[in-house]
Design an enzyme around this catalytic site. Structure first.
Site, PDB file in Angstrom:
ATOM      1  N   ASP A   1      46.126  37.090  35.123  1.00 21.09           N
ATOM      2  CA  ASP A   1      46.925  35.890  35.306  1.00 21.09           C
ATOM      3  C   ASP A   1      46.050  34.830  35.963  1.00 21.09           C
ATOM      4  O   ASP A   1      46.019  34.678  37.179  1.00 21.09           O
ATOM      5  CB  ASP A   1      48.147  36.198  36.169  1.00 21.09           C
ATOM      6  N   ALA A   2      45.305  34.102  35.135  1.00 19.50           N
ATOM      7  CA  ALA A   2      44.390  33.076  35.626  1.00 19.50           C
ATOM      8  C   ALA A   2      44.771  31.686  35.144  1.00 19.50           C
ATOM      9  O   ALA A   2      44.258  30.697  35.660  1.00 19.50           O
ATOM     10  CB  ALA A   2      42.958  33.395  35.189  1.00 19.50           C
ATOM     11  N   LYS A   3      45.643  31.596  34.132  1.00 21.56           N
ATOM     12  CA  LYS A   3      46.165  30.323  33.613  1.00 21.56           C
ATOM     13  C   LYS A   3      45.055  29.319  33.350  1.00 21.56           C
ATOM     14  O   LYS A   3      45.137  28.151  33.731  1.00 21.56           O
ATOM     15  CB  LYS A   3      47.205  29.756  34.572  1.00 21.56           C
ATOM     16  N   ARG A   4      44.014  29.742  32.662  1.00 20.15           N
ATOM     17  CA  ARG A   4      42.891  28.864  32.369  1.00 20.15           C
ATOM     18  C   ARG A   4      43.230  27.920  31.216  1.00 20.15           C
ATOM     19  O   ARG A   4      43.959  28.265  30.295  1.00 20.15           O
ATOM     20  CB  ARG A   4      41.646  29.684  32.019  1.00 20.15           C
TER      21      ARG A   4
ATOM     22  N   THR B   1      46.310  34.901  30.640  1.00 24.85           N
ATOM     23  CA  THR B   1      47.248  33.778  30.583  1.00 24.85           C
ATOM     24  C   THR B   1      46.458  32.478  30.487  1.00 24.85           C
ATOM     25  O   THR B   1      45.442  32.290  31.155  1.00 24.85           O
ATOM     26  CB  THR B   1      48.174  33.735  31.807  1.00 24.85           C
TER      27      THR B   1
END
Length: 304
Positions: free
Chosen positions: A117-120, A147
Site C-alpha cells: 500500500d504505497a499509492k504511487r 496500490t
C-alpha cells in the site's frame, strides 16, 4: 475459518509459471485461489505510533521490527493477503525500509500474498521507477500487487501496468475511496453526458478493459470503500478484484458487503486493519480475530 494453510509454493511459488506455461502465473489467478482456500480477507500491517503504544512498544526501529515480525508470524500462513502500509515504515528512513523489505520477504515465504500500500502515481520514467521498485522480480520490495493513484490520468500508469503483466503482479487503482475528501475528485462529473459520468466510473471502465478475457479473474483491481453504501449506480463488474477498506474500525461490517457490492461481491477483498491489529501483540488473539473476520466475510459472500 478452517485453519487450513495454503503453503508458499501453492500461492507465491506458483507465480513462476502460468497454467499454459508461457509466463508467470498472474496475480488474479493466485489471488482467487488464496481467497477460495484461506478466505477472502486482507489484513493491513499498519505500525502507526498509537498502535505501537497500544502494544506496549516504543515508537522506534525496535518497536517497528517487533510489531511487523509479530503480525507476519501470526497471520502470514493463514490469511489470503497482507497489506503493509509503506508510509509507516518509510517514516523511519532506510532502517524502516529494511524492516519493510524483510516483512515482505517473510510474508510471501509463508504463503500470504502481499499488496504494497504505497499509492504511487507519477508520469514517464518516474512512474517506471516506482513500478520497478515494487513490481520487478528481484527488487527487495517486490510485492504481489501495488496500490497506485491514477490522478495524473489513467494513461500515466502504463509503466506499472506493463511491468505488472510481465512479472505476474497486480495493481489496485484508487477509484472510489472511503475518505470524504475523495469525492471532490472521484465523483467529479465529466463535461460530456455519458455512462462514464465521473472519474471513479471512468477508472472502473479502464480496469474492465485491462481484465477482459482473463480467467478466473484479471490482475488489475480497484480500491472501493466498503463504507460507501449503495454502489449500484456503478459498474463494478471489472472482472478483477475490488480491494475494500473500511471493515471494522471504520464502521462497515462483513454483513454490509452484499448490499454495497451487489453481484460483484465475490470479487471483493475486504481489508481489515485496526479491527485485527488491536488484539496484538498476543499471537493467538490476532489469529482468532482474523479467523473470525474471514469466516464472517465468507458467510456473507456465500449468502449473497
Amino acid at each position: 475459518m478452517s485453519g487450513d494453510v495454503v503453503g508458499g509454493a501453492d500461492v507465491n511459488g506458483g507465480a513462476d509459471v502460468s497454467a499454459d506455461g508461457t509466463g508467470p502465473e498472474p496475480f488474479g489467478a493466485r489471488l482467487r485461489r488464496a481467497m477460495d482456500e484461506r478466505g477472502p480477507l486482507c489484513v493491513g500491517i499498519d505500525p502507526h505510533a498509537s498502535l505501537l503504544a497500544d502494544w506496549g512498544l516504543n515508537d522506534d526501529i525496535a518497536g517497528l521490527e517487533r510489531f511487523s515480525r509479530t503480525v507476519v508470524e501470526a497471520l502470514a500462513d493463514r490469511v489470503a493477503v497482507l497489506k503493509p502500509q509503506s508510509a509507516f515504515f518509510e517514516r523511519f528512513g532506510s532502517r524502516g525500509v529494511a524492516v519493510l523489505e524483510k516483512s515482505v520477504e517473510e510474508a510471501r515465504a509463508a504463503g500470504a500474498l502481499v499488496v504494497m500500500d504505497a499509492k504511487r502515481g507519477d508520469i514517464g520514467s518516474t512512474m517506471a521507477a516506482y513500478a520497478t521498485a515494487f513490481l520487478e522480480k528481484g527488487s527487495p520490495l517486490f510485492s504481489d500487487a501495488l496500490t497506485v493513484s491514477p490522478y495524473l490520468g489513467y494513461g500515466s500508469l502504463k509503466p506499472a501496468v506493463d511491468l505488472a503483466r510481465q512479472s505476474g503482479s497486480g495493481l489496485f487503482v484508487l477509484a472510489l475511496t472511503s475518505n470524504p475528501e475523495g469525492a471532490e475528485v472521484q465523483h467529479a462529473v465529466r463535461p460530456e453526458d455519458t455512462a462514464l459520468r465521473n472519474v471513479g466510473a471512468t477508472m472502473l471502465a479502464h480496469l474492465a478493459e485491462e481484465n477482459a478475457g482473463q480467467t478466473p479473474m484479471g490482475s488489475f483491481g480497484a480500491v472501493v470503500g466498503a463504507t460507501l453504501g449503495d454502489l449500484s449506480s456503478y459498474d463494478l463488474a471489472i472482472n478483477g478484484p475490488l480491494l475494500a477498506p473500511g471493515i471494522g474500525a471504520q464502521g462497515a461490517t462483513p454483513a454490509d458487503l452484499p448490499r454495497v457490492f451487489g453481484a460483484a461481491v465475490r470479487q471483493v477483498v475486504p481489508n481489515v486493519s485496526r479491527g485485527v491489529l488491536r488484539h496484538g501483540p498476543d499471537i493467538g488473539a490476532l489469529r482468532a480475530s482474523s479467523d473470525l473476520f474471514a469466516e464472517e466475510i465468507r458467510a456473507a459472500v456465500e449468502a449473497a
